[in-house]
Write a protein that holds these residues in place. Structure first.
Motif, mmCIF file in Angstrom:
data_model
loop_
_atom_site.group_PDB
_atom_site.id
_atom_site.type_symbol
_atom_site.label_atom_id
_atom_site.label_comp_id
_atom_site.label_asym_id
_atom_site.label_seq_id
_atom_site.Cartn_x
_atom_site.Cartn_y
_atom_site.Cartn_z
ATOM 1 N N LYS A 1 25.315 -32.376 4.584
ATOM 2 C CA LYS A 1 26.719 -32.261 4.526
ATOM 3 C C LYS A 1 27.183 -32.431 2.982
ATOM 4 O O LYS A 1 27.181 -33.409 2.342
ATOM 5 N N GLN B 1 32.115 -23.178 0.100
ATOM 6 C CA GLN B 1 31.552 -24.033 1.082
ATOM 7 C C GLN B 1 32.645 -25.208 1.472
ATOM 8 O O GLN B 1 32.985 -25.674 0.621
ATOM 9 N N SER C 1 30.023 -29.252 5.375
ATOM 10 C CA SER C 1 29.082 -28.123 5.682
ATOM 11 C C SER C 1 27.556 -28.441 5.232
ATOM 12 O O SER C 1 27.450 -28.992 4.155
#
Lengths: 115, 108
Positions: free
Chosen positions: A80, A13, A17
């Motif tokens: 996040k 990732q 994200s």
């Protein structure tokens, strides 16, 4: 017999994200559920544990959260991701402790890499 | 604070060469000591639970023992398939505390 499923097995990732890792247990009711992180060269670090639906205890302050929407489902999330969130994430279950503490049984983990 | 120290960090044995892994712990009110085996890229696999000093458990070539301050995992005549990391964990009134493990390599 009881089984535990974790997915995905690997995940890459980008920084910033979101994250959602899922764990389900079969063959038992009202288990205790756990999320751990294992970093290279370090022991397993307990992140969250749950003794029932909607009951979550956090062991360390961090960028992650956990939820237990159903009796045998445990979800690890982040809004996040940070680079420091990289690691090997393990879900585990145990029978609720009675007179003696019961062993925890682990899934096969998710290898999370943050780029 | 509950602590678990495992030694050695790594152990290399010849096939058939018996040895022991050590798990030293400091905990107030031990409610269980657990041994696990972990293969690379996999989750830990439960081996044994020990609850009180003097207790012993056996499974194939493995035998776990417990005293008031440490536990030993004895490996008798190991085979290459016994190669893995062995983890020890203790539980008192808090969730499990794990050691960092002993990485065992058994050479044919």
């Amino acid at each position: 017999s009881q089984t535990i499923h974790q997915w995905p097995a690997t995940l890459v990732q980008p920084v910033g994200s979101p994250l959602s890792l899922e764990c389900t247990v079969e063959g038992t009711s009202n288990p205790n559920l756990y999320w751990y992180r294992q970093a290279a060269g370090r022991g397993l670090q307990l992140l969250f544990y749950s003794v029932g639906i909607g009951q979550i205890s956090s062991e360390v302050p961090q960028n992650l959260s956990a939820s237990r929407p159903q009796d045998r489902q445990f979800i690890l999330s982040s809004k996040k991701l940070l680079l420091s969130d990289s690691g090997f994430y393990l879900c585990a279950w145990s029978e609720a402790p009675g007179a003696r503490n019961q062993p925890q049984h682990f899934g096969d983990g998710t290898r999370l890499s943050i780029l | 604070e509950d602590q678990v120290t495992q030694s050695p960090e790594a152990l290399r044995l010849q096939e058939g060469e018996s040895s022991s892994l050590n798990c030293s712990y400091t905990v107030s009110g031990l409610r269980g000591l657990f041994w696990y085996r972990q293969d690379p890229g996999k989750g830990p696999e439960f081996l044994f639970t020990l609850y009180s000093a003097g207790e012993e458990k056996e499974k194939e070539r493995l035998k776990a023992t417990l005293t008031k301050k440490e536990s030993f995992l004895h490996i008798t005549a190991p085979k290459p398939e016994d190669s893995a990391t062995y983890l020890c964990a203790v539980q008192a009134n808090t969730p499990l505390v794990f050691g960092k493990g002993t990485r065992l390599s058994v050479i044919a």
